[in-house]
Design a protein around this motif. Structure first.
Motif: not given
Length: 459
Positions: A46-47, A50-51, A53-54
């Motif tokens: 999950e980390w 999210e990274d 996606k940035t």
């Protein structure tokens, strides 16, 4: 160079921030083999999502029967190549914990020796540090140019350190989504701190266990010796017959599909100091094919090795028996286009032809996979080698490996893709051991290297 120069500058400027991101990932104890860390493995996936996606990737966590996969996509210019980049976010257990100098999940930068800084922590090298190099190269490209130079798919696995049980089914179920022009894998290393390398060959493997059966029971060697067949002697003779006096393997048709290494590659290998390979284990005389260098023996030539042998009395002391059976475990490392099943069949016939009439033989199969070989002069190899040579003090080497990386075979057989293998780990990174580390120069220049490779492959 106009496109790559500002990207390299951005990587330099982002180094501290990229370290913090790596540290955040290392702090997650994603030990895949221990069920107690299942939630941490998901947290690492999950980390990463999210990274990514940035940076603008369409990223998601994909469930499997085991730990999840991370899959992410980013578009590129029309007509540009589509590449699949693979890494793994799971790590090995840290036991024995008392041998670590510090908390394995509290990463830091420390000076290993004057002028040499390293990143410490489990996964710093294998494979979180290596994986994040490519992510950071993509981040710098996006920040500078607002886009990526090609279409990129990312596949990050969570079970590499526990046998990858979910990989094959996942590749089969998602083959259309994951197919690309070629794959790139970061789970390899450098020749030394100043010399990058590209791995173009991985040896295949055939495993066989052979058992020779003679009398119906173990026999008294005084009563039956000289008259009864001795399966240990029969087995030893067969194994001894498998190599001639020059070290070549005598199994019929064994060398079908084996090609000679290009002369320019052998010339480059001959300049390498590989003497520590034997010296570090107390040996000095190569025992393989005569007339072949050590690099050629371990990277580009097939082998037949005996990995275990048993029969008769094996306990303490002495017992005068003639065994009823004797067994050996035999492995073949394959290169080029050798056919694993043809090798297996030829070996079995080789053995069967040497069994006395009143004895028998049985075989047990222990896996088999073909070798993988990317052409030494393939465009992706020559372009990547040039890009690496521009970044590091020494020219990039093009090497092969004696072992195997299973995911590369899966990409070839399931997705029809060749793989470019580039990594920046070092032999002293202590992967799978206490006090794992990753050189800061590998982390910094590795990012720059991947940026250069992307530029070269899409020019």
């Amino acid at each position: 160079m106009s496109a790559i120069a500002p990207v390299l500058d951005r990587i330099d400027a982002n180094l501290e921030a990229s370290l913090e991101r790596l540290f955040a990932l290392i702090r997650i104890p994603s030990i895949s083999t221990d069920p107690a860390y299942a939630k941490d493995c998901r947290r690492a996936a999950e980390w990463l999502v999210e990274d990514l996606k940035t940076i603008g990737f369409d990223a998601s966590v994909r469930d499997t029967p085991g730990h999840p996969m991370v899959v992410a996509h980013h578009d590129g210019p029309q007509g540009s190549p589509h590449v699949l980049f693979y890494g793994h976010y799971d790590v090995q257990p840290v036991d024995p914990l008392n041998l670590w100098d510090a908390d394995p999940f509290d990463p830091k930068v420390k000076e290993l020796e004057p002028g040499r800084k390293v990143i410490t922590g489990r996964g710093s090298s294998d494979d979180k540090g290596q994986l994040m190099l490519f992510v950071e190269a993509c981040r710098a490209w996006k920040e500078v140019h607002g886009s990526l130079p090609c279409r990129i798919t990312l596949l990050f696995e969570g079970e590499e350190e526990s046998g990858s049980p979910s990989v094959k089914p996942f590749l089969d179920a998602n083959s259309e989504e994951l197919k690309a022009d070629f794959a790139m894998v970061c789970d390899t290393g450098m020749w030394n701190r100043d010399t990058p390398c590209i791995t173009v060959g991985l040896r295949g493997l055939v495993g066989e266990e052979v058992t020779i059966h003679a009398a119906e029971r173990d026999l008294h060697s005084g009563v039956y010796g000289g008259a009864a067949a001795n399966p240990i002697r029969i087995l030893a003779k067969i194994l001894g017959d498998m190599h001639d006096e020059t070290g070549r393997i005598t199994v019929p048709d064994f060398y079908d599909g084996v090609e000679e290494t290009p002369s320019q590659i052998k010339a480059a290998w001959d300049k390498l100091d590989i003497s520590p390979l034997l010296g570090d284990i107390g040996l000095s005389v190569p025992s393989g094919e005569k007339g072949r260098s050590i690099p050629e023996m371990v990277w580009a030539r097939p082998t037949a090795e005996f990995n275990g042998i048993s029969g008769g009395y094996e306990g303490d002391g002495f017992k005068t028996v003639i065994a009823a059976k004797a067994s050996a475990k035999v492995s073949f490392r394959l290169v080029g286009n050798q056919d694993p099943e043809a090798i297996r069949a030829s070996f079995r016939k080789f053995v069967e032809d040497r069994i006395p009439a009143d004895c028998s033989v049985t075989f047990e199969k222990h896996g088999g996979s073909p070798a993988l070989q990317l052409a030494y002069d393939a465009p992706i190899v020559t372009k990547a080698a040039s890009a690496l040579s521009d970044e590091w003090p020494n020219k990039a080497l093009v090497l092969a490996m004696g072992g195997s990386i299973p995911i590369v075979g899966d990409f070839k057989r399931r997705l029809g893709m060749e793989t470019l293998l580039v990594g920046f780990g070092l032999d002293d990174d202590r992967i799978h051991s206490p006090n794992e580390k990753y050189d800061l120069s590998s982390f910094h220049k590795g990012q720059r290297s991947w940026a250069r490779i992307l530029a070269a492959l899409t020019a």
